[in-house]
Design a protein around this motif. Structure first.
Motif, mmCIF file in Angstrom:
data_model
loop_
_atom_site.group_PDB
_atom_site.id
_atom_site.type_symbol
_atom_site.label_atom_id
_atom_site.label_comp_id
_atom_site.label_asym_id
_atom_site.label_seq_id
_atom_site.Cartn_x
_atom_site.Cartn_y
_atom_site.Cartn_z
ATOM 1 N N ALA A 50 -39.511 19.394 21.336
ATOM 2 C CA ALA A 50 -40.914 19.669 21.658
ATOM 3 C C ALA A 50 -41.346 18.908 22.911
ATOM 4 O O ALA A 50 -42.447 18.377 22.983
ATOM 5 C CB ALA A 50 -41.816 19.335 20.480
ATOM 6 N N GLY A 51 -40.455 18.822 23.896
ATOM 7 C CA GLY A 51 -40.765 18.163 25.149
ATOM 8 C C GLY A 51 -40.641 16.645 25.138
ATOM 9 O O GLY A 51 -40.769 16.003 26.168
ATOM 10 N N GLN A 52 -40.376 16.051 23.982
ATOM 11 C CA GLN A 52 -40.275 14.590 23.885
ATOM 12 C C GLN A 52 -38.810 14.158 23.909
ATOM 13 O O GLN A 52 -37.987 14.687 23.166
ATOM 14 C CB GLN A 52 -40.936 14.095 22.612
ATOM 15 C CG GLN A 52 -40.977 12.593 22.529
ATOM 16 C CD GLN A 52 -41.762 12.107 21.327
ATOM 17 O OE1 GLN A 52 -42.024 12.857 20.402
ATOM 18 N NE2 GLN A 52 -42.125 10.849 21.350
ATOM 19 N N LEU A 53 -38.513 13.169 24.747
ATOM 20 C CA LEU A 53 -37.155 12.652 24.873
ATOM 21 C C LEU A 53 -36.686 12.033 23.561
ATOM 22 O O LEU A 53 -37.406 11.240 22.957
ATOM 23 C CB LEU A 53 -37.106 11.597 25.983
ATOM 24 C CG LEU A 53 -35.753 10.964 26.243
ATOM 25 C CD1 LEU A 53 -34.806 11.981 26.849
ATOM 26 C CD2 LEU A 53 -35.906 9.765 27.165
ATOM 27 N N ARG A 54 -35.488 12.393 23.109
ATOM 28 C CA ARG A 54 -34.919 11.827 21.885
ATOM 29 C C ARG A 54 -33.620 11.085 22.153
ATOM 30 O O ARG A 54 -33.411 9.997 21.655
ATOM 31 C CB ARG A 54 -34.659 12.924 20.847
ATOM 32 C CG ARG A 54 -35.896 13.542 20.289
ATOM 33 C CD ARG A 54 -36.682 12.483 19.508
ATOM 34 N NE ARG A 54 -37.823 13.040 18.845
ATOM 35 C CZ ARG A 54 -37.789 13.581 17.634
ATOM 36 N NH1 ARG A 54 -36.683 13.623 16.958
ATOM 37 N NH2 ARG A 54 -38.883 14.082 17.122
ATOM 38 N N VAL A 55 -32.711 11.704 22.950
ATOM 39 C CA VAL A 55 -31.389 11.116 23.209
ATOM 40 C C VAL A 55 -31.022 11.387 24.660
ATOM 41 O O VAL A 55 -31.314 12.453 25.193
ATOM 42 C CB VAL A 55 -30.306 11.727 22.289
ATOM 43 C CG1 VAL A 55 -28.940 11.105 22.556
ATOM 44 C CG2 VAL A 55 -30.668 11.579 20.826
ATOM 45 N N VAL A 56 -30.376 10.407 25.295
ATOM 46 C CA VAL A 56 -29.815 10.583 26.632
ATOM 47 C C VAL A 56 -28.323 10.285 26.525
ATOM 48 O O VAL A 56 -27.921 9.248 26.007
ATOM 49 C CB VAL A 56 -30.465 9.625 27.664
ATOM 50 C CG1 VAL A 56 -29.803 9.787 29.030
ATOM 51 C CG2 VAL A 56 -31.954 9.852 27.749
ATOM 52 N N ARG A 57 -27.516 11.231 26.998
ATOM 53 C CA ARG A 57 -26.058 11.031 27.037
ATOM 54 C C ARG A 57 -25.684 10.839 28.497
ATOM 55 O O ARG A 57 -26.002 11.678 29.344
ATOM 56 C CB ARG A 57 -25.317 12.236 26.473
ATOM 57 C CG ARG A 57 -23.817 12.060 26.483
ATOM 58 C CD ARG A 57 -23.126 13.304 25.907
ATOM 59 N NE ARG A 57 -21.728 13.060 25.662
ATOM 60 C CZ ARG A 57 -20.767 13.277 26.546
ATOM 61 N NH1 ARG A 57 -21.060 13.740 27.743
ATOM 62 N NH2 ARG A 57 -19.508 13.021 26.240
#
Length: 95
Positions: A50-57
Motif C-alpha cells: 500500500a505504498g509503504q516501505l516494508r523490506v529492502v533487498r
C-alpha cells in the motif's frame, strides 16, 4: 557418557542444519517490488505494501545480498541496535 554427549551434540547440529534461515520469507505476499541498479552495480529492490516501505533487498556487485526491514511501520528501515538487528545476510544455501 562421552558417547551420549557426542550424540546429543550431533543431533543438535543436524536440527540446526535442517531449519534453513530464509530472510526473503519475511517479505509480505502482497508486497510490490521495485528494482533499480545503482551506478556501482548494486541492485536495490524495495518491497512496498500500500505504498509503504516494508523490506529492502540490497544485492551488492560484490558480496552477499542483505535485507533491511521496517518492522515498526514508520516507512524507514529499522535503526541499528534495534532488536532484532536490522540487517540479515544469507551466506549459504543448500539445495
Amino acid at each position: 557418557m562421552r558417547l551420549a554427549a557426542l550424540l546429543i551434540a550431533t543431533g543438535l547440529l543436524a536440527a540446526c542444519a535442517s531449519q534453513p534461515f530464509d530472510p526473503a520469507a519475511d517479505i509480505p505476499p502482497d508486497a510490490v517490488p521495485t528494482t533499480r541498479t545503482e551506478a556501482n552495480g548494486d541492485v536495490i529492490t524495495e518491497y512496498r505494501v500500500a505504498g509503504q516501505l516494508r523490506v529492502v533487498r540490497v544485492e551488492p556487485s560484490r558480496g552477499p545480498a542483505y535485507y533491511l526491514y521496517d518492522r515498526d511501520g514508520d516507512g524507514l528501515p529499522d535503526k541499528e541496535g534495534d532488536n532484532p538487528p536490522q540487517t540479515y545476510f544469507k551466506l549459504f544455501e543448500w539445495n
